[in-house]
Design an enzyme around this catalytic site. Sequence first.
Site, PDB file in Angstrom:
ATOM      1  N   ASP A   3       3.025  -4.746   8.017  1.00  0.00           N
ATOM      2  CA  ASP A   3       1.789  -3.983   7.874  1.00  0.00           C
ATOM      3  C   ASP A   3       0.624  -4.972   7.927  1.00  0.00           C
ATOM      4  O   ASP A   3       0.358  -5.683   6.963  1.00  0.00           O
ATOM      5  CB  ASP A   3       1.831  -3.233   6.534  1.00  0.00           C
ATOM      6  N   LYS A  59     -10.533  -0.569  10.030  1.00  0.00           N
ATOM      7  CA  LYS A  59     -10.731  -1.789   9.235  1.00  0.00           C
ATOM      8  C   LYS A  59     -11.075  -2.996  10.106  1.00  0.00           C
ATOM      9  O   LYS A  59     -11.373  -4.059   9.581  1.00  0.00           O
ATOM     10  CB  LYS A  59      -9.474  -2.090   8.398  1.00  0.00           C
ATOM     11  N   CYS A  73      -4.700   2.541  -3.737  1.00  0.00           N
ATOM     12  CA  CYS A  73      -3.439   2.935  -3.081  1.00  0.00           C
ATOM     13  C   CYS A  73      -2.357   1.891  -3.295  1.00  0.00           C
ATOM     14  O   CYS A  73      -1.534   1.649  -2.407  1.00  0.00           O
ATOM     15  CB  CYS A  73      -3.640   3.203  -1.594  1.00  0.00           C
ATOM     16  N   GLN A 118      -4.511  -5.247   6.618  1.00  0.00           N
ATOM     17  CA  GLN A 118      -5.512  -6.141   6.037  1.00  0.00           C
ATOM     18  C   GLN A 118      -5.538  -7.494   6.739  1.00  0.00           C
ATOM     19  O   GLN A 118      -6.487  -8.262   6.553  1.00  0.00           O
ATOM     20  CB  GLN A 118      -5.244  -6.355   4.535  1.00  0.00           C
ATOM     21  N   HIS A 164       0.867  -1.176   0.000  1.00  0.00           N
ATOM     22  CA  HIS A 164       0.000   0.000   0.000  1.00  0.00           C
ATOM     23  C   HIS A 164       0.910   1.234   0.000  1.00  0.00           C
ATOM     24  O   HIS A 164       2.007   1.192   0.553  1.00  0.00           O
ATOM     25  CB  HIS A 164      -0.840  -0.047   1.289  1.00  0.00           C
TER      26      HIS A 164
HETATM   27  C1  LIG Z   1      -2.355  -2.865   3.465  1.00  0.00           C
HETATM   28  C2  LIG Z   1      -2.683  -1.503   3.968  1.00  0.00           C
HETATM   29  N1  LIG Z   1      -1.734  -0.786   4.585  1.00  0.00           N
HETATM   30  C3  LIG Z   1      -1.969   0.444   5.090  1.00  0.00           C
HETATM   31  C4  LIG Z   1      -3.212   1.016   4.974  1.00  0.00           C
HETATM   32  C5  LIG Z   1      -3.377   2.405   5.514  1.00  0.00           C
HETATM   33  O1  LIG Z   1      -4.306   2.468   6.557  1.00  0.00           O
HETATM   34  P1  LIG Z   1      -4.778   3.920   7.040  1.00  0.00           P
HETATM   35  O2  LIG Z   1      -5.312   4.597   5.810  1.00  0.00           O
HETATM   36  O3  LIG Z   1      -5.841   3.685   8.028  1.00  0.00           O
HETATM   37  O4  LIG Z   1      -3.571   4.606   7.572  1.00  0.00           O
HETATM   38  C6  LIG Z   1      -4.237   0.310   4.340  1.00  0.00           C
HETATM   39  C7  LIG Z   1      -5.603   0.855   4.174  1.00  0.00           C
HETATM   40  O5  LIG Z   1      -5.882   1.854   3.576  1.00  0.00           O
HETATM   41  C8  LIG Z   1      -3.964  -0.980   3.823  1.00  0.00           C
HETATM   42  O6  LIG Z   1      -4.910  -1.677   3.184  1.00  0.00           O
END
Ligand SMILES: Cc1ncc(COP(=O)(O)O)c(C=O)c1O
Lengths: 426, 426, 162, 162
Positions: free
Chosen positions: A216, A242, A382, A219, A139
């Site tokens: 990370d 999430k 993203c 998900q 992401h």
């Molecule tokens: C794999 C992953 N990493 C990071 C994020 C970032 O999360 P946030 O937007 O809540 O900071 C997301 C979701 O948008 C994600 O799906």
Amino acid sequence: MTATGSSTLPGLLPDLEVIRKDFPILSRRLADDRPLVYLDSANTSQKPQCVIDAMVDHLERHNANVARAMHQLGAESSEAFEAARDKVAAFLNAPSRDEVIFTKNASEALNLVANTLAWARGPLEVAEGDRVVITQMEHHSNIVPWQLLTQRTGADLRWFGLTDDGQLDLSDIDELITERTKVVSLTWVSNMLGTINPVAEIARRAHEVGAIVVVDASQAAPQLPVDVQASGADVVVFTGHKVTGPTGIGVLWGKRELLDQLPPFLGGGEMIETVTMERSTYAGIPHKFEAGTPPIVEAVGLGAAVDYLGAIGLDNIHRHEQAITGYLLEGLATVPGVTVLGPLDPTLRGGAVSFEVDGVHPHDVSQLLDSFGIAVRAGHHCAKPAHKRFGVQSSTRASSYLYTTPAEVDAFVEGIIATQKYFKVA
Amino acid sequence: MTATGSSTLPGLLPDLEVIRKDFPILSRRLADDRPLVYLDSANTSQKPQCVIDAMVDHLERHNANVARAMHQLGAESSEAFEAARDKVAAFLNAPSRDEVIFTKNASEALNLVANTLAWARGPLEVAEGDRVVITQMEHHSNIVPWQLLTQRTGADLRWFGLTDDGQLDLSDIDELITERTKVVSLTWVSNMLGTINPVAEIARRAHEVGAIVVVDASQAAPQLPVDVQASGADVVVFTGHKVTGPTGIGVLWGKRELLDQLPPFLGGGEMIETVTMERSTYAGIPHKFEAGTPPIVEAVGLGAAVDYLGAIGLDNIHRHEQAITGYLLEGLATVPGVTVLGPLDPTLRGGAVSFEVDGVHPHDVSQLLDSFGIAVRAGHHCAKPAHKRFGVQSSTRASSYLYTTPAEVDAFVEGIIATQKYFKVA
Amino acid sequence: MSVDLDSLYQEIILDHYRNPHHAGLRDPFESEVHHVNPTCGDEITLRVHLDGEPGHETVSDVSYDAEGCSISQAAASVMADLVIGQQVDEALRKHQAFLELMQSRGTIEPDEEVLEDGIAFAGVSKFPARVKCALLGWMAFKDATSTILAGTASTTTPEENR
Amino acid sequence: MSVDLDSLYQEIILDHYRNPHHAGLRDPFESEVHHVNPTCGDEITLRVHLDGEPGHETVSDVSYDAEGCSISQAAASVMADLVIGQQVDEALRKHQAFLELMQSRGTIEPDEEVLEDGIAFAGVSKFPARVKCALLGWMAFKDATSTILAGTASTTTPEENR
Ligand SMILES: Cc1ncc(COP(=O)(O)O)c(C=O)c1O
Ligand SMILES: Cc1ncc(COP(=O)(O)O)c(C=O)c1O
């Protein structure tokens, strides 16, 4: 819609109709009185009543600032906030509650690590000549912080590529993970391809060269049991919204030895030990990394959320996601002109399925589905580099969660077929 | 308690009893069935029902991620989120909505400015030999970020001292604000002394030497009309939870010319224009500074909060605060052994009154008051240097807000007298 | 509310989508710009060629290479039809009229004299998430043209992020 | 719930507060530490002097300079009474017993044999915000003593931040 279409699907949560009643939004009617079919849970999950109620109860009865307020409301609020930390620690099987840091989202948590590694002095410092390794399926929130870090320090950014079926290409792991490698940061579950990565194995390799492993779990945390100790990682992050919690809160878990050695990230109230005009000393973890008034009511909501998921059971949720994802992949396989990106075996993946429809742009697919009340995401999710790897600019993504029914999947597949008809490509 | 004790006090909000009904927590009974007398609003404000309801409605009916979600819920959520930005822009009289950045709290906003000034290249960069000027009455959140900045860059940190009556000592302004000065950062209203600072005048002087002026309006925004254009500042920050909004959200307003020139702060989703593995380009303001999923439901709550305050009128709230503060100062003046820190003229100050009780430590004062149901704050209030300036290690602080009644002030003053009796100092 | 799909996907729009006019990058040009819709990744590379006396330029050519949804592709095609051969003033007036239409949320009755096939996009203004799509090409045109007029012709990559 | 003020402010506590025992900094000492309660700013500078064979040390003196509330001042005074003259093992055992009492939220019946005047603090454990106050001096004693035993006598400034 009666949501019990194929309730014989093995692995489905047994009380699916009861669970759905926990989520007020699922009874929303959309335009043209369509029922909501929410297949955008990888973007953000819906919230059960118990999470909303916990937040309301806090705001209506216990609201006060934490730590610094010593009156009864302050004690209640601090207790609720710190109890949320205990709940999250248990959710992650963290060895110590103090290793759980509240951030504003997963993105901040990743930036926290990247920045403090640049500011660290001694063995942790990432400096010119050092290497940071990520992957092509990250992401943007796990790409840009490391780009900024390596640009600012002169370190080298490298990454694992992807195989054609959407797995990490580990063939050059020995060239990537070397003595120079200081950090390996990767996603547990891809938000675009759905791929579940062999985190523990990569962590083992990274630790052989003394690198720090950042995972990370944005998900993963919603849909898999996340045991930070078993993961082998040094840092694991996820985001509240999430996992059926509210926005405005994320979590960074890190090993105490590491967190103790890192310099502070943001400066301000709560993160200090003592302040003079000339200099300050800092609190121990977790407070060192929590400058300013923390997300109090958000922590209360997140605590209720992880309790909710825990009561249903992450193993059960994982099975449900696999069953629904399998059913959705089967459904899409029956539609000519649809190509799924990422692994086709539901046991190798999470519940986010990105796909292309020949001749119809993802915007148009999602627009049509929306007109049927079906919410999916269109775009690059993203994850531009992962899209580029597969030669596509954007895709449509359907992502399920513990409240998703086979009947909703049926509606979705029918919606795709209707979309093809509308655009005269089938 | 009938809260109309001295309702003849000029300047009180006319519908005080009606306003109090807006705040569910004000009907809480504490231990021993005591009614709550909440005098800790400078720490965090209580929340009116309309703010809670707006958040609940969003979570129950409109929840979705913003910007990236194109379905109906996504459109509703994005609209609600961006409408909150419009409301905050109007609340601040900002020339453009794009100049309003949502952060997690005021502390993050101040760190954002300090970090991006260190990372900037060109005239904005704060580097070795440059000077940053703050004041001795700052909250730790407006001290530590500048200590970290100046330590990391080799710049020089200087500050305005305080006069004995708790005003800024501007006698050495010409030595402090010089050609070397790149940033002047100060609080509009002190959270400890209550002092209201001559922000526009200092901004004018700072601009003569080309310095950037950062104003911490965390205590001003709740109780004064804040017009960022009239303030003369380049950056103004405040925090959601002190203006009857939720935790988890803060606001940074900055002039477009400045924000456009600053590099990004945190990297991740939402703040990008395009991302490749090698490099990224960034979105324009406000998104450039909003990495990751923003505080969506918090923005909705904050929007409702500034609407609520706006409907009552900041001028009216300010008059109310002055009336209550004047009454409270008068009350304390009748109690021997009590010393107020900061200006004694209520027209020169905000609604936070810190004081000492001879022979009783602030912890013990607040503990006794708490046993009567009166919530005040004891400690250094995140303003250790200001306490040190007045030779005290900690103090007790009573802070009122738009829901505070003269009868509550009466209860507070009686509580102080009872405390002195309990500890046998009177 | 009802999702009025057919008001969004007018037949004219789908026609332009299937057969975009003036597509492909051509010489000569004085300015080339690259615009991206950061939300979805839609992109356009667009060139503008002006002719004529300073103050009285004509848009001699607009050429582009676009990747995107039906709305963004069709809007670029319609835009090229509308501005090619026009005085720059008039072309920018059309840009302004289209922008206002898009921001109107369905409250403006578009002027067919000015916008021709562009009036088909009136329905898009009721879909806030799609307004950016319709504007991508137009914003690129505005940017490229302004760059030439400002005498600072170059390749720029701004973003569309409202 | 009722705010049981008198269980918090026992007469013994107020006595120690008004007349703290062993206050003031004295020589000799092997370790001096400075502890702060970051929430409220309460501070203590504390010195420990041990005597005797390694493995069989006695706490010969504890001296301190403390600024803080009644609870933190009284706790330091009681602590000094309790540990001075004790074998280090026994002193640390008392520290442990006091810590457990403080964390008990009123559920432990304290042992007067071990804690003497310290049993007056049983009521404090029902006031979570005040537990840190009661522990400030004890934590400083533990820290200073451990530092000597570890042979790394020095001036440290850790924080109490639970
Ligand atoms: C794999 C992953 N990493 C990071 C994020 C970032 O999360 P946030 O937007 O809540 O900071 C997301 C979701 O948008 C994600 O799906
Ligand atoms: C003057 C002042 N500045 C900054 C802050 C920090 O606000 P927050 O803790 O919400 O970041 C506060 C409140 O704690 C304050 O009173």
